[in-house]
Design an enzyme around this catalytic site. Structure first.
Site, PDB file in Angstrom:
ATOM      1  N   CYS A  95       0.899  -1.231  -0.078  1.00  0.00           N
ATOM      2  CA  CYS A  95       0.137   0.127  -0.058  1.00  0.00           C
ATOM      3  C   CYS A  95       0.826   1.268   0.042  1.00  0.00           C
ATOM      4  O   CYS A  95       2.184   1.193   0.009  1.00  0.00           O
ATOM      5  CB  CYS A  95      -0.730   0.073   1.181  1.00  0.00           C
ATOM      6  SG  CYS A  95      -1.855  -1.432   1.632  1.00  0.00           S
TER       7      CYS A  95
ATOM      8  N   ARG B 258       1.296   1.911  -5.917  1.00  0.00           N
ATOM      9  CA  ARG B 258       1.390   1.112  -4.753  1.00  0.00           C
ATOM     10  C   ARG B 258       0.004   0.183  -4.613  1.00  0.00           C
ATOM     11  O   ARG B 258       0.050  -0.584  -3.599  1.00  0.00           O
ATOM     12  CB  ARG B 258       1.995   1.699  -3.719  1.00  0.00           C
ATOM     13  CG  ARG B 258       3.291   2.436  -4.080  1.00  0.00           C
ATOM     14  CD  ARG B 258       3.721   3.010  -2.883  1.00  0.00           C
ATOM     15  NE  ARG B 258       4.295   2.142  -1.722  1.00  0.00           N
ATOM     16  CZ  ARG B 258       5.151   1.578  -1.755  1.00  0.00           C
ATOM     17  NH1 ARG B 258       6.510   1.683  -2.429  1.00  0.00           N
ATOM     18  NH2 ARG B 258       5.563   0.758  -0.446  1.00  0.00           N
TER      19      ARG B 258
ATOM     20  N   GLU C 183      10.831 -12.563 -19.784  1.00  0.00           N
ATOM     21  CA  GLU C 183      10.540 -11.166 -19.905  1.00  0.00           C
ATOM     22  C   GLU C 183       9.273 -10.556 -20.624  1.00  0.00           C
ATOM     23  O   GLU C 183       8.355  -9.971 -20.052  1.00  0.00           O
ATOM     24  CB  GLU C 183      11.575 -10.214 -19.734  1.00  0.00           C
ATOM     25  CG  GLU C 183      11.364  -8.758 -19.308  1.00  0.00           C
ATOM     26  CD  GLU C 183      10.666  -8.529 -18.068  1.00  0.00           C
ATOM     27  OE1 GLU C 183      10.003  -7.513 -17.893  1.00  0.00           O
ATOM     28  OE2 GLU C 183      10.699  -9.323 -17.071  1.00  0.00           O
TER      29      GLU C 183
ATOM     30  N   LYS D 252       5.699  -9.390 -19.360  1.00  0.00           N
ATOM     31  CA  LYS D 252       5.092  -8.089 -19.444  1.00  0.00           C
ATOM     32  C   LYS D 252       3.636  -8.387 -20.259  1.00  0.00           C
ATOM     33  O   LYS D 252       2.589  -7.544 -19.681  1.00  0.00           O
ATOM     34  CB  LYS D 252       5.948  -7.487 -20.643  1.00  0.00           C
ATOM     35  CG  LYS D 252       7.307  -6.747 -19.933  1.00  0.00           C
ATOM     36  CD  LYS D 252       6.789  -5.701 -19.104  1.00  0.00           C
ATOM     37  CE  LYS D 252       7.673  -5.606 -17.802  1.00  0.00           C
ATOM     38  NZ  LYS D 252       7.660  -6.604 -16.776  1.00  0.00           N
TER      39      LYS D 252
END
Length: 594
Positions: free
Chosen positions: A2, A30, A466, A470
Site C-alpha cells: 500500500c 502502490r 520477460e 510483460k
C-alpha cells in the site's frame, strides 16, 4: 503493498487535504482498490471508500477537508475485501485515533481476540484495525501518543510502516517502520512522510530514512527521531535529485509508454556508473561463486547475468528467487558474492534474504531508489539511473538493471570490446522506438489471443521470459516463455492452429537452431511473430509478422535492445483490449509483503 502519506503544515491557516490528496495520488501505483484521508481541526475527519482515486474523489471530494495536518492511504488489499469499512485510515472505537499502515500484521488474529476479550469492538476485516485499538488502550493507560505507538509495536509481529494521529494529542503525527518503506521529508512549508519519494517530490527534497524500530514525531516545529531505546538521534539528511516532472506523464497517455521511451536515457545514465562498479570490483577479494537473488522482472535480469558471468568471466553463477532463498542459504561461503537486484530496494523477500547473506558472504545491491533498505544493508551498491518508475510493469528499470549487470560482468572479465558495444545500446534503442507504428499494427492482429508462447535461446532466453511476463501482467493474456530447445520436451504439445508464437532470434551462434524451432511450431499451425535482424531474409520469409532490428546489434547485447519491442507489443495489445497498463489488476509496484 500500500502507500501511506502524512503531512503537517507550519501555517495553521492552510488546509492540508489538497496536499495529502496530491501526494497520495502519486502513490496509486502502490495500490488502487481504495483510498482514504484523515485530517484534524478539533476533531478527526475521515473520508474513504473503495475504488480508484479518481472514482472515489468524484464521490467524496477528498481535497475538501478541514485541518492543517493529516494522513492518507492507498490500498492493495491483503486482509479483507476492498470496501469502505476495510479502507484506511482505520480508527479506534472512540474515533480519537486514526492510523494508516503498509504491510501485514501477522499476529493480528490473536491481538484482536485479546482486545475483544477486553471489551473492544471491531468494524473491519483488516489486520490494521488492531493498531488504533492498541494505541487507544495504551493512551487510556496514560501513555502519550509516541509511547503508545512504541508500546504497540512491541506487540506487533510482521512488516509495517505506520502513521498515527490523535485528537487527544493534536498537532502531531507519530510514525514508525519495520521491513516496509518509509521516508520523511523536510519541506519549506511543512513536514512529510511517505512510502516513496514521488509522493513528496513537489514539496520536499531533503529526506530522512528511518530505520527499523525508530519512532518519528512530526510537529509544526520540525521532526524528531528516537531510536528503539527511546533516545533522540540525529539522522543524516539526503537530497533527492529527481524532479517532480520526472514523476509526471509529460503528455504521454500512460506512464508505461513514457517509461519505455525513456529507456535510452536510462541506459546512458546508468553507463555513468562504470567507475563506481570498477571500485567495487577492485575492493572485492577473490570471488569463486556469484549468486543472484531477485523476484519477477529482476529475476529475469539476473538470469541474463548468469549467462554473462559464466561465459565471460568463468565464474559459477546461480540465480535464486528471493522467496526460495532460505532453502539454499547453507551453500553460501565467504568467497560467494550475493547480488540482490530490486527496483524499489524494499522488496520484502529480498530484504529477508539479504539479512541472511550478510552473515556469511559479500553482498551487492543493484537498486534504483537511493536510500532504500537494500542500499543501506548491502555491503556494496550499484545505483541504477532510471529515475522514478511509476508504471507497475517494470520497463526502464529492467534495462537499467541489465546495463549495470553488463558493466559488472564486462569489468569482471576485463572485456573492453563488450564495454564499447554497450556505448552503442542507447542509439539502438532509439532506432527501435522510431518504428512504433510497426508494433501498433502487429498488436492489432493478436488481441484475440488467449495464449502466447515466447521462445529464445542463450542470452535471449531470459528476454523471452520477460516478454511473456510483460504480456500477462498488463493484458491478462496467458503468456509463457521457454528456452527454444525445450519445445520438444513438453511444450510443443500445446502448440495448435493459430496460436501466436513470439520468436526472439538475433544473429549469432544460436540463430540456426532457433530457426529449426521456428519450423517446428510453424508446421503445427502457429502464427510466428519474429523479432530479428533487418537483414535476416530467411526469417522474413518464414514468419507472419517480423519486427526488424539493426543487424549491428550483436547476440551478446541483444537482450538490452530486443526487450524494447516486446514491451511495446504488450503495451499496444493491452491498449487494444481496453485495459489500463499502468494499473494491472491484483498487482502493485513495490511488493513489501512475503
Amino acid at each position: 503493498m500500500c502507500g501511506i502519506v502524512g503531512c503537517i503544515l507550519k501555517d495553521n491557516d492552510e488546509d492540508v487535504a489538497p496536499i495529502l490528496f496530491d501526494c497520495i495520488s502519486k502513490l496509486e501505483y502502490r495500490g488502487y482498490d481504495s483510498i482514504g484521508l484523515a485530517t484534524y481541526d478539533g476533531n478527526i475527519h475521515v473520508k474513504k471508500d473503495k475504488g480508484k482515486i479518481d472514482e472515489v474523489n468524484q464521490k467524496l471530494d477528498l481535497p475538501n477537508m478541514p485541518g492543517d495536518f493529516g494522513i492518507a492511504h492507498v490500498r492493495w488489499a491483503t486482509h479483507g475485501d476492498p470496501s469502505k469499512l476495510n479502507s484506511h485510515p482505520q480508527l479506534d472505537e472512540e474515533n480519537t485515533i486514526a492510523v494508516v499502515h503498509n504491510g501485514i500484521i501477522e499476529n493480528n488474529t490473536k491481538i484482536k481476540a485479546d482486545l475483544i476479550a477486553e471489551g473492544h469492538t471491531f468494524k473491519s476485516d483488516t489486520d490494521t484495525e488492531v493498531i488504533p485499538h492498541l494505541i487507544q488502550k495504551f493512551m487510556d493507560e496514560g501513555f502519550d501518543l509516541e509511547h503508545a505507538v512504541r508500546k504497540t509495536i512491541e506487540i506487533l509481529e510482521g512488516a509495517y510502516a505506520i502513521a498515527a494521529i490523535s485528537s487527544r494529542e493534536p498537532d502531531k503525527i507519530v510514525a514508525t517502520r519495520k521491513d516496509s518503506p518509509l521516508i520523511i521529508g523536510l519541506g519549506e512549508d511543512g513536514y512529510y512522510l511517505a512510502s516513496d519519494s514521488p509522493a513528496i517530490l513537489k514539496y520536499a527534497k531533503d529526506i530522512i530514512y528511518p530505520e527499523k524500530g525508530e519512532i518519528i514525531i512530526l510537529d509544526k516545529s520540525g521532526v524528531v527521531v528516537h531510536d528503539e531505546f527511546d533516545n533522540p538521534i540525529n539522522k543524516e539528511v539526503d537530497t533527492i535529485n529527481w524532479t517532480p516532472e520526472m514523476a509526471e506523464k509529460e503528455g504521454y497517455d500512460h506512464f508505461m509508454i513514457k517509461e519505455i521511451n525513456e529507456q535510452a536515457t536510462a541506459v546512458r545514465n546508468t553507463l555513468t556508473q562504470r567507475d563506481n562498479i570498477q571500485k567495487i570490483i577492485d575492493d572485492l577479494d577473490d570471488v569463486s561463486r556469484v549468486c543472484f537473488v531477485a523476484c519477477g522482472t529482476s529475476y529475469h535480469a539476473s538470469l541474463t547475468g548468469k549467462y554473462l558471468l559464466e561465459s565471460l568471466a568463468g565464474i559459477p553463477t546461480d540465480v535464486i528467487l528471493a522467496s526460495e532463498f532460505k532453502y539454499s542459504a547453507k551453500t553460501l561461503k565467504e568467497d560467494t558474492l550475493v547480488i540482490f537486484i530490486s527496483q524499489s530496494g524494499e522488496t520484502a523477500d529480498s530484504l529477508k534474504a539479504l539479512d541472511v547473506a550478510n552473515q556469511t558472504s559479500k553482498t551487492l545491491g543493484i537498486v534504483n531508489v537511493a536510500g532504500s533498505s537494500i542500499t543501506r544493508r548491502a555491503q556494496y551498491v550499484i545505483q541504477t539511473q532510471a529515475g522514478p518508475e511509476i508504471g507497475v510493469a517494470a520497463t526502464k528499470t529492467y534495462v537499467s538493471q541489465l546495463t549495470a549487470i553488463y558493466m559488472f560482468s564486462a569489468l569482471m572479465a576485463e572485456n573492453e570490446e563488450l564495454l564499447d558495444e554497450l556505448d552503442k545500446v542507447p542509439d539502438f534503442i532509439d532506432e527501435v522506438l522510431m518504428d512504433v507504428e510497426s508494433i501498433k499494427s502487429m498488436s492489432k492482429r493478436y488481441n484475440y489471443a488467449k495464449d502466447f508462447f515466447y521462445l529464445g535461446r542463450g542470452y535471449v532466453y531470459p528476454t523471452a521470459l520477460e516478454g511473456a511476463l510483460k504480456l500477462k501482467e498488463i493484458s491478462y493474456i496467458h503468456g509463457e516463455g521457454y528456452a527454444a530447445g525445450e519445445l520438444k520436451h513438453g511444450p510443443l504439445a500445446l502448440i495448435d492452429e493459430g496460436i501466436p508464437v513470439v520468436i526472439v532470434i538475433p544473429p549469432g551462434e544460436s540463430h540456426k537452431k532457433t530457426m529449426s524451432n521456428l519450423e517446428e511450431v510453424k508446421s503445427r499451425g502457429a502464427h510466428i511473430l519474429a523479432f530479428g535482424a533487418d537483414n535476416d531474409y530467411e526469417l522474413k520469409n518464414k514468419s507472419e509478422d517480423v519486427f526488424c532490428i539493426n543487424s549491428e546489434v550483436s547476440e551478446i547485447i541483444s537482450p538490452l535492445v530486443y526487450i524494447v519491442p516486446l514491451q511495446l507489443l504488450s503495451y499496444y495489445v493491452t491498449i487494444g483490449k481496453g485495459f489500463d497498463p499502468d494499473k494491472p489488476r491484483n498487482l502493485a509496484k513495490c511488493v513489501t509483503v512475503e
